[in-house]
Design an enzyme around this catalytic site. Structure first.
Site, short mmCIF file in Angstrom:
data_model
loop_
_atom_site.label_atom_id
_atom_site.label_comp_id
_atom_site.label_asym_id
_atom_site.label_seq_id
_atom_site.Cartn_x
_atom_site.Cartn_y
_atom_site.Cartn_z
N GLU A 45 0.82 -1.20 0.02
CA GLU A 45 0.04 0.03 0.00
C GLU A 45 0.96 1.27 -0.04
O GLU A 45 1.63 1.53 0.84
CB GLU A 45 -0.86 -0.10 1.18
CG GLU A 45 -2.12 0.70 1.05
CD GLU A 45 -2.08 2.31 1.57
OE1 GLU A 45 -1.64 3.34 0.70
OE2 GLU A 45 -1.96 2.62 2.84
N CYS A 47 -2.00 9.02 3.62
CA CYS A 47 -1.83 8.43 2.22
C CYS A 47 -2.93 8.98 1.35
O CYS A 47 -2.87 9.12 -0.04
CB CYS A 47 -1.61 6.99 2.11
SG CYS A 47 -2.67 5.94 2.97
#
Length: 506
Positions: free
Chosen positions: A258, A297
């Protein structure tokens, strides 16, 4: 947190049920980003500590009881961990604030989400059937696909959401019956250490959980390449993620990555047609960009707004951004804390300088704030920054800043909005704001991002999958797919009436 009394401050390597110092004796000071002062000392592990931790996790998987423990018992342990997290919520929230710089309230919310993740994976694994029966077309054949733990998992987590990101990996890994070694960020390791203590308190068998604190170039790199590791799960930046994938590829390990995001927040004029609609869209744009000082993020760092409402929208956004109360996260009424390090602030400053040199217009922020009683001069603070009149060729628009910087682009048509939103090498998350349900579905369907919010930003559900397109990574976290990442499928084919095949005349 009861377990802390059983170890010395620098004993943050956990191997085979024991807390120990780094084999080299090296230590690292953990810095509070609000004042740049050290507040803890941890072990600075290296490759030798990784080898010891992986060996213990390997033995616990190959010889220990955990992989064969019934799912109901594994689920019960995860629920006990969730209860302990709730018990220690205030202490953990404060520790997360001091470690990562976020506000205490953000830290508390993180702990709630961590407890939810443990409960979700407990419920998921407890409710599963023994396997999926496959119709072989014969009453003499019993065919079933069952799911088994992968083995030893190397879990490498980032500095921005230390405990939350650790839980997204540890909870499904344990639910599936794996053993693991976790490496938290060397900048923010404290709550991960606390979580291992809670796992021990909850009764996790010896050797199942390993922890090595230390830097990525030694601890993380060794975990990714280690022949005793079966799966590597990494959350972090694109450059480091690429290195992890390359190292893991040598051993053909399972890999979940990720990585970064450059996430568009698309606002159509019809979403702002009423005062309430306008206020909500502005408020959510602020939250999207500036929660945890933009160190997220999935941050909505690219505002893409319809031209007819741009000036009104950006003016109000900048006005409110300039009023965000910056300070130490433990102080009352503070809304936003510092950046996590001096390096991260310098990186943010460089991006803003680049944007201004390329023609962006500064609407607010763009500097370090004046010191105050809640904002020490030594802290890594940076004002929430709005950059107007940006375009897609700018470095600040294309690259992940990971700081409190919002860029503004405009569009006139729906097609142009989609084109701008998809003009990124990442594909993690995005949002669309509109009062038109048909447009909402069309635009959401065309956005190449792993998560798309409609008339909202940032919520996530433990039950939903979290992943991305492009360079935002591979694999999934959360939801049933998040559990599946930590399993291997085995097809068991049983012939109830075996007989000769007679392929050959002889």
């Amino acid at each position: 947190m009861a377990g802390q009394q059983a170890r010395q401050a620098e004993q943050t390597v956990h191997v085979a049920g024991e807390w120990r110092a780094a084999l080299s004796g090296a230590t690292r000071e953990i810095i509070d980003p609000a004042d740049a002062e050290p507040f803890a000392v941890v072990a600075e592990g290296d490759e030798k500590d990784v080898d010891a931790a992986v060996a213990a996790a390997r033995q616990a998987f190959d010889e220990g009881p955990w992989p064969c423990t019934p799912a109901a018992e594994r689920a019960a342990l995860l629920r006990r961990v969730a209860d302990l997290l709730v018990r220690d919520r205030e202490e953990l929230g404060l520790l997360e604030s001091r470690d990562a710089g976020k506000t205490v309230e953000e830290g508390r919310v993180d702990i709630d989400c961590v407890a939810d993740a443990f409960r979700y994976f407990a419920d998921l694994v407890a409710a599963e059937s023994a396997g999926r029966v496959v119709d072989a077309g014969s009453p003499d054949v019993h065919s079933v696909v069952c799911y088994e733990p992968v083995g030893v998992c190397a879990l490498i987590t980032p500095w921005n959401y230390p405990l939350l990101q650790a839980s997204w990996k540890i909870a499904p890994a344990l639910a599936a019956g794996n053993t693991f070694v976790v490496k938290p960020s060397e900048i923010t390791p404290m709550t991960t250490v606390a979580l291992i203590e809670l796992l021990i308190e909850a009764g996790l068998p010896t050797g199942v959980a390993g922890l090595v604190t230390g830097p990525g170039h030694s601890v993380g790199a060794r975990l990714a390449e280690h022949p005793g590791v079966d799966l590597v799960s990494f959350t972090g930046g694109l450059v480091s993620g690429t290195k992890v994938a390359q190292a893991a590829a040598v051993g053909v390990k399972k890999v979940a990555l990720e990585l970064g995001g450059k996430n568009p927040n698309v606002v159509f004029a019809d979403a702002c047609a009423t005062d309430d609609g306008f206020d909500t869209a502005v408020d959510q744009a602020l939250n999207a960009a500036f929660i945890h000082s933009g160190q997220v993020c999935s941050a909505g760092s690219r505002l893409i707004v319809e031209e007819s409402v741009r000036e009104r929208f950006v003016a109000e956004l900048a006005r409110r951004a300039s009023r965000i109360r910056l300070g130490r996260g433990t102080e009352k009424d503070v809304e936003c804390g510092p950046l996590v390090s001096a390096q991260q602030r310098a990186k943010t400053e460089a991006y803003v300088a680049s944007a201004l040199a390329e023609g962006a217009v500064l609407r607010c922020g763009g500097r370090r704030p004046e010191p105050s009683g809640t904002r020490p001069a030594t802290g890594y603070f940076y004002e929430p920054t709005v950059l107007d009149q940006c375009h897609r060729e700018m470095k600040v628009v294309q690259e992940e800043v990971f700081g409190p910087v919002l860029t503004v682009e405009t569009f006139r048509t729906e097609d142009e909005a989609v084109t701008l939103a998809n003009d990124t090498e990442y594909g993690l998350a995005g949002a669309v704001w509109t009062a038109d349900p048909g447009r909402a579905r069309r635009v959401a369907g065309r956005l190449r991002h792993g998560t798309v919010w409609i008339n909202d930003f940032h919520p996530y559900l433990p039950q939903a999958e979290w992943g991305g397109f492009g360079k935002s990574g591979v694999g999934r976290e959360l939801g049933p797919a998040g559990l599946a990442e930590y399993r291997e499928a085995k097809h068991v084919y049983q012939n109830l009436a075996p007989r000769p095949v007679r392929w050959f005349a002889g």
